[in-house]
Structures are given as structure tokens and as C-alpha cells.
Design an enzyme around this catalytic site. Structure first.
Site, PDB file in Angstrom:
ATOM      1  N   LYS A  20     -18.923  60.845   0.640  1.00  0.00           N
ATOM      2  CA  LYS A  20     -18.665  60.079   1.727  1.00  0.00           C
ATOM      3  C   LYS A  20     -19.258  60.941   2.875  1.00  0.00           C
ATOM      4  O   LYS A  20     -19.058  62.235   3.025  1.00  0.00           O
ATOM      5  CB  LYS A  20     -16.987  59.940   1.988  1.00  0.00           C
ATOM      6  CG  LYS A  20     -16.911  59.401   3.519  1.00  0.00           C
ATOM      7  CD  LYS A  20     -15.349  59.330   3.840  1.00  0.00           C
ATOM      8  CE  LYS A  20     -15.011  59.205   5.311  1.00  0.00           C
ATOM      9  NZ  LYS A  20     -13.559  58.839   5.395  1.00  0.00           N
ATOM     10  N   ASP A  75     -15.931  60.929  12.765  1.00  0.00           N
ATOM     11  CA  ASP A  75     -15.063  59.819  12.594  1.00  0.00           C
ATOM     12  C   ASP A  75     -13.968  59.386  13.770  1.00  0.00           C
ATOM     13  O   ASP A  75     -12.833  60.497  13.900  1.00  0.00           O
ATOM     14  CB  ASP A  75     -14.152  59.934  11.095  1.00  0.00           C
ATOM     15  CG  ASP A  75     -13.135  58.545  10.888  1.00  0.00           C
ATOM     16  OD1 ASP A  75     -13.496  57.656  11.903  1.00  0.00           O
ATOM     17  OD2 ASP A  75     -12.319  58.659  10.000  1.00  0.00           O
ATOM     18  N   LYS A 127      -8.399  56.842  16.899  1.00  0.00           N
ATOM     19  CA  LYS A 127      -7.617  57.917  16.415  1.00  0.00           C
ATOM     20  C   LYS A 127      -7.108  58.711  17.800  1.00  0.00           C
ATOM     21  O   LYS A 127      -7.721  58.501  18.853  1.00  0.00           O
ATOM     22  CB  LYS A 127      -8.596  59.008  15.608  1.00  0.00           C
ATOM     23  CG  LYS A 127      -9.045  58.704  14.365  1.00  0.00           C
ATOM     24  CD  LYS A 127      -9.348  59.818  13.400  1.00  0.00           C
ATOM     25  CE  LYS A 127     -10.094  59.475  12.243  1.00  0.00           C
ATOM     26  NZ  LYS A 127      -8.802  59.237  11.280  1.00  0.00           N
ATOM     27  N   ASP A 167     -15.638  64.809   8.105  1.00  0.00           N
ATOM     28  CA  ASP A 167     -15.439  63.709   7.142  1.00  0.00           C
ATOM     29  C   ASP A 167     -16.773  63.324   6.570  1.00  0.00           C
ATOM     30  O   ASP A 167     -16.917  62.391   5.820  1.00  0.00           O
ATOM     31  CB  ASP A 167     -15.074  62.570   8.194  1.00  0.00           C
ATOM     32  CG  ASP A 167     -14.289  61.464   7.874  1.00  0.00           C
ATOM     33  OD1 ASP A 167     -13.534  61.949   6.658  1.00  0.00           O
ATOM     34  OD2 ASP A 167     -14.246  60.350   8.250  1.00  0.00           O
ATOM     35  N   ASP A 186     -10.654  52.141  11.126  1.00  0.00           N
ATOM     36  CA  ASP A 186     -10.604  53.422  10.702  1.00  0.00           C
ATOM     37  C   ASP A 186     -10.749  53.778   9.100  1.00  0.00           C
ATOM     38  O   ASP A 186     -10.717  54.761   8.873  1.00  0.00           O
ATOM     39  CB  ASP A 186      -9.277  54.273  11.331  1.00  0.00           C
ATOM     40  CG  ASP A 186      -9.291  55.781  11.420  1.00  0.00           C
ATOM     41  OD1 ASP A 186     -10.442  56.322  11.209  1.00  0.00           O
ATOM     42  OD2 ASP A 186      -8.309  56.050  11.740  1.00  0.00           O
ATOM     43  N   GLU A 242     -13.194  53.488   7.215  1.00  0.00           N
ATOM     44  CA  GLU A 242     -14.554  53.174   7.095  1.00  0.00           C
ATOM     45  C   GLU A 242     -15.189  53.986   6.019  1.00  0.00           C
ATOM     46  O   GLU A 242     -16.040  53.371   5.475  1.00  0.00           O
ATOM     47  CB  GLU A 242     -15.213  53.911   8.487  1.00  0.00           C
ATOM     48  CG  GLU A 242     -15.380  55.261   8.623  1.00  0.00           C
ATOM     49  CD  GLU A 242     -14.098  56.151   8.298  1.00  0.00           C
ATOM     50  OE1 GLU A 242     -13.026  55.602   8.803  1.00  0.00           O
ATOM     51  OE2 GLU A 242     -14.179  57.147   7.994  1.00  0.00           O
ATOM     52  N   ARG A 281     -14.300  54.062   2.708  1.00  0.00           N
ATOM     53  CA  ARG A 281     -14.433  53.140   1.763  1.00  0.00           C
ATOM     54  C   ARG A 281     -15.443  52.218   1.879  1.00  0.00           C
ATOM     55  O   ARG A 281     -16.046  51.345   0.773  1.00  0.00           O
ATOM     56  CB  ARG A 281     -13.072  52.423   1.445  1.00  0.00           C
ATOM     57  CG  ARG A 281     -12.534  51.556   2.567  1.00  0.00           C
ATOM     58  CD  ARG A 281     -10.836  51.705   2.466  1.00  0.00           C
ATOM     59  NE  ARG A 281     -10.149  52.670   2.844  1.00  0.00           N
ATOM     60  CZ  ARG A 281      -8.773  52.821   2.873  1.00  0.00           C
ATOM     61  NH1 ARG A 281      -8.118  51.894   2.461  1.00  0.00           N
ATOM     62  NH2 ARG A 281      -8.233  53.741   3.333  1.00  0.00           N
TER      63      ARG A 281
END
Ligand code: BES
Ligand code: ZN
Ligand code: ZN
Length: 498
Positions: A265, A270, A277, A288, A347, A349, A351
Site C-alpha cells: 500500500k 492519508d 481524520k 501510510d 478513510d 482507502e 483497500r
């Protein structure tokens, strides 16, 4: 750091510092005994005083003042002999190397910690890994010049001539592994305005050219052609364009060799998107992309070690931002395999990036696919921050291979379930699937169950959300800085996979 394996007794070394190690409560023998005798019982005296007992990470320095050629003796504890393993070596080597740096030692010599209990090859690899990883430092964007890199050299003293070849091989592998971890740590430590998807891709291209890997970087247009609607939905909120990095080792022998695909990933920042967030939650979200960075690092080592497999590294990279074009909750997007996804949370994201990457992986007809991602807070809640990464798999042999690699590298994984109940939690009224469960307690398996919708081969998912950054003081992982988690694990996994 220059590293050499030499044959000879360490007490004859004229280095600026020599490193000796001792098990907790063990009698003096070998090199330690020889040095103790030359120093008129100084080591025995240190132990008798209670100031040093060989506990893990314990350290003491003695000054021989001409009794042996070396200027300093650095004694480091290996802990209890019963619990000894390669990681005790990494930790001891790291503690000793950092002490040597503090003492401005330029030329360091060391015993191969734990030879006799570990094969020389493993002892040498672990000694090198621990030393290099312990000495890793990140200078960032400071304008002042960095301090000199000390020690400049490390001489590993093999006391048995028959072990020289194995020790040299282990030391060389240790250097390859440590360089891979350093590359990953550098990428994860970089700020998000520098480490963009394009920057990640550029580093991957340069690394590939130096390593002899095949590399391809897909840009937005190519992703559109592949209908990667999940990845593109995440990316559309940012002016910083996405990249999809494809690294390949032994591409020309793909037909004859087994294929392993590694997927990481690569969310370079993020914010959470419109499901924004909190300040606290966003604080360290530059990390991230740690999964992507781990895959890039591991691929460098796979090439350097010339492992006899066709290995593919995929790193889908994008920013998760807000803005007039950003995707919203309730949008329905279509992944590259045609699966429609109702966005419940912007959030969730990671996946979405992984979904398109996992679909892309199928084209290589892989024997195994492993993805690694800073995916969920739920995994951190389940296993604890800095304790273990979660492991999900649809294949027992693959899970076992990863657990074996985990044990050898001390990069801890803990198996978590893919219970059928999780399938219900990601059902959607209007699309094939939701990207995030609406249940109050969806459990740690919902995210992995989402990913499972996009795989058609033996697959494992590693959720390393709590592992990207050093949590507490550790001999070879700096607190608050990138750990490089997953690099050693993935290299060891590929090395052991057949
Ligand atoms: N990148 C985060 C997960 C994360 C959290 C990584 C903390 C490292 C440290 C991920 O994209 C995320 O936001 N996950 C959400 C998913 C939820 C909305 C279903 C989470 O776990 O809260
Ligand atoms: Zn997120
Ligand atoms: Zn994320």
C-alpha cells in the site's frame, strides 16, 4: 560502513575498539577469557562487582592500556543462553555498534556473536544486520552537514578458519538486507510533500536500473485504460498524480520459474478524505506508504541476492486528500475486475488501492501473492502497537511459510481469521460490496475479507498498521522513526519459498 570477515583471534586485533559478548551468568571462555587474562582479570572483576552480568543489551567498556593492541574493549550482554536466537545477536551487535559510535571509534572489530550456538553464516548475517540497522540515522532536510558516519569499518573476526566462507556469505547477505531496510526507512521517513507517488516511482526506477530489475510505472492514463476505478477514485482528490509501480526480477524467465508477487500500500499521505481524520489521527499519516516502501526495499534485495524465482513487486501509490474532485461517501466505484464498491468511508482507502493491485497481480499467474499494508486501526487494537502485524491467508502453506520467515527475522506476525461472518459485514444494498463495514464492531477481519474479493490465487495479507514506526526504545529501531518493518520478513519469505 566497510565490512570484512577476517580470520584470527580478536585479542590480537589493533582496532580502535573490539566487541566481545557474554551470556548471562556464563563462565568466561574463548576470546573473553583470553582478554580477561591479558587484562589481569579485569573482566572477572567487572562481573564480580555486579556492574556487568551479560544481560541482554547490557554494555561495559574496558581500557586495556597496552595489555592488548586494541584501545578499547566493548563488552555486550547476549542475555540468557536458553532464550538465545539470531535476534539476540542483532540486538547485541546494535547496542555495541552504537556504543562504538558514541566513543568515536573509527575501526571496530567484533566477534561473531553466538557462534557455536548458531551456524557461522547466520551469526555473521545477524551481526551485520544488527550493526547496520542500529547505526542507521535519518538526517532529513537539515541544512547543517550530517555528523561523520562512524564506525567507518567493521572487522568480523572468525576464530575457526573452516567457518570463513560461510561467515563471509552471511556477512554479505546481511549487508544486502540492511541496505534494503535503509532504503525503506528513508522513504518512510521522508515528508509527504517530497515523497509523492511520482517520487516513490522515481526511486523505484533508479533502484531498478542499478539492480537489474525490470520496471514499469503506470500513470493515470494507463490506469484508466486498465479501468482501475478504485485506485483512481482515491487519487482524484489530489493534485499529486498517482503512480502504479511494477518491479520484476527474472522477468525474462517468468515462464520457467515460479512467480511470487509482493504488493504494498502506497498512500503517500492519508488525510482520511471527506471522512477526515482528527489532528491526532492524521499526525503521522506520511507513513501510510510503508507497505509500498517495504516492497521496494525487498525487491532491491531480491535482485541483489539473485533469488531463483520470478518475483514481482507492485506498489500502487496515491494521496488521500479532500478537494473539489475528491471522492465522497456513497459514491459507487468500479474496480478493474468489474466489482462495484459502495464507498462507506473515504478513510478506508488503502483497500481500494490494493483491490486494483490484487486484480493486476493475477496476470502473472502467481504461485503466491503477499500484500502488506498499514491498513487498519482495528489490527492495532487487536494486537497492540509495535507488538505484531496481523496475518490473514487463504492458504495454509503460504501462512506457514510467512510464519517461519517471521520467526527467523523477529518481524512478528500473528495469524488472524477470515471467518465467513465477515462476508455479511461488507455486503452492500446497491453495489457488490462496501469498502467499510457499517457495523459498530466489525472486527479486524472485515478489511481482509474485502481484499479477498479481489484475489484468485494463494494469497496472504499483512496488516502492519501498528508496525511502521518504532514505538519504544529498541536496539535497532529508533523510537518515532521508520522501522523498515516487513523488508527482512519479505526477503526471508521469498528466500524460503519454492
Ligand atoms: N491508514 C489508515 C490506518 C492506519 C491507522 C495506519 C493508524 C497506521 C496508523 C487507514 O487508511 C484507515 O484510515 N483505516 C481506517 C478504516 C476504517 C475507516 C474502516 C481505520 O482503521 O480506522
Ligand atoms: Zn485511511
Ligand atoms: Zn490509509
Amino acid at each position: 560502513m566497510q565490512i570484512e570477515v577476517l580470520y584470527g583471534p580478536i585479542q590480537a586485533s589493533d582496532a580502535d575498539g573490539i566487541v566481545l559478548s557474554l551470556f548471562e551468568g556464563a563462565p568466561l571462555e574463548g576470546a573473553v577469557k583470553a582478554v580477561d587474562e591479558a587484562l589481569g582479570g579485569a573482566v572477572a572483576g567487572l562481573i564480580a562487582s555486579g556492574d556487568f552480568g551479560g544481560k541482554a543489551q547490557q554494555i561495559a567498556v574496558l581500557y586495556p592500556r597496552g595489555a592488548i593492541p586494541a584501545r578499547r574493549v566493548i563488552l555486550v550482554g547476549l542475555g540468557a543462553a536458553e532464550t538465545f536466537d539470531a535476534d539476540a545477536v542483532r540486538q547485541a551487535a546494535a547496542v555495541a555498534a552504537k556504543k562504538a559510535r558514541e566513543l568515536q571509534v573509527s575501526r571496530l572489530a567484533s566477534v561473531l556473536h553466538g557462534t557455536g550456538k548458531l551456524p557461522a553464516e547466520q551469526a555473521a548475517q545477524a551481526t551485520v544486520e544488527g550493526s547496520e540497522l542500529g547505526l542507521y540515522s535519518y538526517h532529513g532536510q537539515k541544512t547543517a552537514p550530517p555528523p561523520p558516519a562512524l564506525p567507518q569499518s567493521l572487522e568480523l573476526m572468525a576464530s575457526d578458519e573452516a567457518e570463513m566462507a560461510a561467515a563471509a556469505e552471511g556477512a554479505a547477505r546481511g549487508q544486502v538486507v540492511a541496505a534494503a531496510v535503509a532504503l525503506t526507512r528513508d522513504l518512510v521517513n521522508l515528508p509527504p510533500n517530497i515523497c509523492t507517488p511520482a517520487y516513490l516511482a522515481q526511486v523505484a526506477v533508479e533502484m531498478a536500473q542499478q539492480s537489474g530489475l525490470r520496471v514499469e510505472v503506470l500513470e493515470r492514463k494507463q490506469m484508466e485504460a486498465l479501468k482501475m476505478g478504485a485506485l483512481l477514485a482515491v487519487a482524484q482528490g489530489s493534485d499529486t498524480p498517482p503512480r502504479f509501480i511494477v518491479l520484476e526480477h527474472n522477468a525474462d524467465r517468468a515462464a520457467d520459474l515460479k512467480t511470487v508477487v509482493l504488493v504494498g500500500k502506497g498512500v503517500t499521505f492519508d488525510t482520511g478524505g471527506y471522512d477526515l481524520k482528527t489532528r491526532e489521527g492524521m499526525a503521522n499519516m506520511k507513513v501510510d506508504m510503508a507497505g509500498a516502501a517495504a516492497v521496494i526495499g525487498a525487491m532491491q534485495a531480491v535482485a541483489a541476492l539473485d533469488l531463483p524465482l520470478h518475483v514481482v513487486g507492485l506498489a500502487p501509490a496515491a494521496d488521500n486528500m479532500i478537494g473539489s474532485r475528491a471522492y465522497r461517501p456513497q459514491e459507487v466505484i468500479t474496480a478493474s475486475n468489474g466489482t462495484t464498491i459502495e464507498v462507506v468511508s473515504t478513510d478506508a482507502e488503502g483497500r481500494l488501492l490494493l483491490a486494483d493491485a490484487l486484480v493486476y497481480a493475477a496476470r502473472f499467474q502467481p504461485a503466491a501473492v503477499v500484500d502488506i499494508a498499514t491498513l487498519t486501526g482495528a489490527c492495532m487494537t487487536a494486537l497492540g502497537v509495535g507488538v505484531a502485524a496481523g496475518l490473514f491467508s487463504n492458504d495454509d502453506a503460504l501462512r506457514d511459510a510467512l510464519l517461519a520467515a517471521s520467526a527467523r527475522t523477529a518481524e512478528r506476525l500473528w495469524p488472524l481469521p477470515l471467518f465467513p461472518e465477515y462476508e455479511k459485514m461488507i455486503e452492500s444494498d446497491t453495489a457488490d460490496v462496501v469498502n467499510s463495514s457499517r457495523e459498530k464492531f466489525p472486527g479486524v477481519g472485515a478489511s481482509a475479507t474485502f481484499l479477498k474479493r479481489f484475489v484468485s490465487y494463494p494469497w496472504a495479507h499483512i496488516d502492519m498498521a501498528g508496525m511502521a514506526v518504532g514505538e519504544k526504545e529498541h536496539p535497532y529501531i529508533a523510537r518515532g522513526k521508520a522501522s523498515g518493518f516487513g523488508v527482512r520478513l519479505l526477503i526471508e519469505f521469498v528466500r524460503g519459498w519454492q
